[in-house]
Design an enzyme around this catalytic site. Sequence first.
Site, PDB file in Angstrom:
ATOM      1  N   TYR A   1       0.836  -1.204   0.000  1.00 47.75           N
ATOM      2  CA  TYR A   1       0.000   0.000   0.000  1.00 47.75           C
ATOM      3  C   TYR A   1       0.870   1.253   0.000  1.00 47.75           C
ATOM      4  O   TYR A   1       0.664   2.178  -0.783  1.00 47.75           O
ATOM      5  CB  TYR A   1      -0.941   0.006   1.213  1.00 47.75           C
TER       6      TYR A   1
ATOM      7  N   LYS B   1     -10.540 -10.690   5.189  1.00 48.33           N
ATOM      8  CA  LYS B   1     -11.244  -9.412   5.343  1.00 48.33           C
ATOM      9  C   LYS B   1     -11.852  -9.024   3.998  1.00 48.33           C
ATOM     10  O   LYS B   1     -11.145  -8.840   3.010  1.00 48.33           O
ATOM     11  CB  LYS B   1     -10.284  -8.334   5.829  1.00 48.33           C
TER      12      LYS B   1
ATOM     13  N   ASP C   1      -7.168  -5.159  -1.629  1.00 46.76           N
ATOM     14  CA  ASP C   1      -8.370  -4.493  -2.148  1.00 46.76           C
ATOM     15  C   ASP C   1      -8.036  -3.193  -2.852  1.00 46.76           C
ATOM     16  O   ASP C   1      -8.736  -2.771  -3.778  1.00 46.76           O
ATOM     17  CB  ASP C   1      -9.349  -4.221  -0.996  1.00 46.76           C
TER      18      ASP C   1
END
Length: 574
Positions: free
Chosen positions: A318, A425, A353
Site C-alpha cells: 500500500y 477481510k 483491495d
Amino acid sequence: MTAPVEAPAAESPAPVEAPAPVEAPAPVEAPAPVEAPAPTTPVSAAAPDVPVPPASAKLGLDPRTVERARELAARAGRPVVELARSHTTVSVERATLRLAGLDGADPEGIPWVNRLVDTVADAVGLEHGVCLPVWDALLTGRYRDLTDLAAHAAARTVSFRIPEGAQAEAAARAAHAAVARGIAAIDARRAERTRLAGELGNPPAPWIYLIVATGDIYEDIRQAQAAARGGADVIAVIRSTGQSLLDYVPEGATREGYAGTYATRENFRLMRAALDEVSAELGRYVRLTNYASGLCMPEIAALAGLERLDMMLNDSMYGILFRDINPVRTFVDQRFSRQLHARAGILINTGEDNYLTTADAVDAAHTVTASQLLNEYFGKEAGLPDGQLGLGHAFEIDPDRPESFRLELAHALLARELFPDAPLKWMPPTRHMTGDVFRGYLLNGFFNLAGALTGQSILLVGMMTEAVVTPFLSDRDLALQNVRYVLGAAGSLAEDFRPAPDGFITRRAHHVLDEAVDLLARICDDGLLDAIGRGTFGGMRRPADGGRGADGVFRRAPGYRNPAADILEGTEAP
C-alpha cells in the site's frame, strides 16, 4: 468513507509539525496498568480467537497447483526477506527506542526518538544500530535516562561513538534489558486481551468491521461506542490523510485531522479504554484497529502492542503503490512490524483491495491472488500464524458488467479456499459508488450476501453515501441494518451454496488461480522489486531506487546490534 485505508487519491501536504496535545472535557480513563511478566518470556504461538468459518472445498482446486503457487510465492519473496534481514531503517531504530521506554516529544512537538536517532545517524551512522552508541553514552555519561540523553543529543552536546570489546558488550546488555521490558509489556497486554475476550466472549463470524474518522478523537469515541451498540464488532479509526508520509509519530490527543484522526499513542490509549468500557456494557469484546503503514510502520506497530490494539492494517505494498514510499524502506519496516504484531497477537489486515481501485477488478483479479500468496509467505516468515493473517480482497467489479455478481462469488470463494484458516477481510464497493444512495445501498446488500455465501471472516460495513460525504451516524445505522438483515436472513446460506463443478463460477476461479501461478513464475524470474517497478500491482510503477524515505535505509554492518530484533527472532543476544 468506507475504505479502511487512506484513499489512493493524492494527499494533502503533510503537516510539518505534530498536532499539539489538547485538553478535552471528560477524557476517558485508561485501564489500570498491567504488571509486566519477566522480560523476554515467550508467549504462546497460538493465534487469537478469530472467526474462520469451517472450510469446505467447493471449487475442486488441484492441490498440485495450489502447492506450486505457494512454492513460487516463497521463491519470489525469499530475496526480499534477505534484503530485510540485512538492512535497518530509521523507523526500526526509533521503534527499538520506544520499546526501551523513550516516549514524548520536545517543545516543538518533535518526538525524542527522532531527535536521538537523527543525532546518532549524523554522528556515527546507523549501520551498527542505535543501541550501541546510545547505551554506551548512558553508561559512560551523566545522563538520568533516555529522555535526558535525547535532550542533550538534540542540543548537540553528546559525543557518540561505536564502542568495541567489553564496552560494546556492556552497552548491548544494558540495551537488551531495557528493550526486554518493553517486549514484556507487550506480552502482558496480549495476556490481558486473552483474558478479556475469554470473560466477555467473542462474537460469531463474520465480525462486523466499521470505520470512524472525524479527526477528533473524542468525537471518534462517541461514534465508536454508538457503532458498537449498533452491532459493530471491530472499530477502525482511519488515519488523517498524509500521516503515511510523516517520518515521525505525532504526540498526544488530537482534535483536528484531514479525513481521519492522527494515529498517536494517546489516541490509541483513549480509544482502547472507551471500547473496554462499552465491551463490559455489551458483554462482548469489541476490537480496535488502526494503521501500521507508511514511513513509521515499525513505531506504530510497537505502540499498538503497548496499548493493546487488536488489528492493524499492515502491508508494505500500500505504501509503495499509493504513497510512493521507497520499496526497500517499507519491506524492511514491514518485516520488523509484523514480528511485533506476531508477538502482540495482533491480527494484520493486508491491502490487496486497493489494487482494484486503480486496476480493473476482473482483468487484475490474479494480481490480488498472487499478492495474497506473497503476503501469506511474508507473514508466516515473520512469525504470524494463519489466524493472524487477515488477507484482504474486495467487491469492486463494475456492477454494469454482465455476470458481475457471479464473478465476485468466484473471486471471493477462491480466496476462501486458498486460505481456509485465515480470517479473510472482505471489503465493500467503493470504485463504482456513484453517489446514487439507493443503488449504493443495493450494491452493499449484494456485497453482504457474497460475504455470507463464501464464508468471509471480517465484513467491512459498506456505506451508501460512499463518494458523497463522510458518513453520518444515521448512515452507519442504515448500513448496519443492511448487514443485520442479510446475515439474519441468509447467514448460513454458505452450507447450501455449491457452484456447479464445471459451471461459470468454478471455471472462473480456476482461471484466476492459473493466471496467478503464471504471474508468480514471472516474478521469480525477474524479481519482486522489478515486478513492482514495472507496475504489476495496481498499475502503479514504483522503482526500487525511488520513492520517499530511501535516505532512511542502512545496510547492517557486521557488528550490528538490535535487542528487539534478537528477541523477536528468538536469538536472545547478547
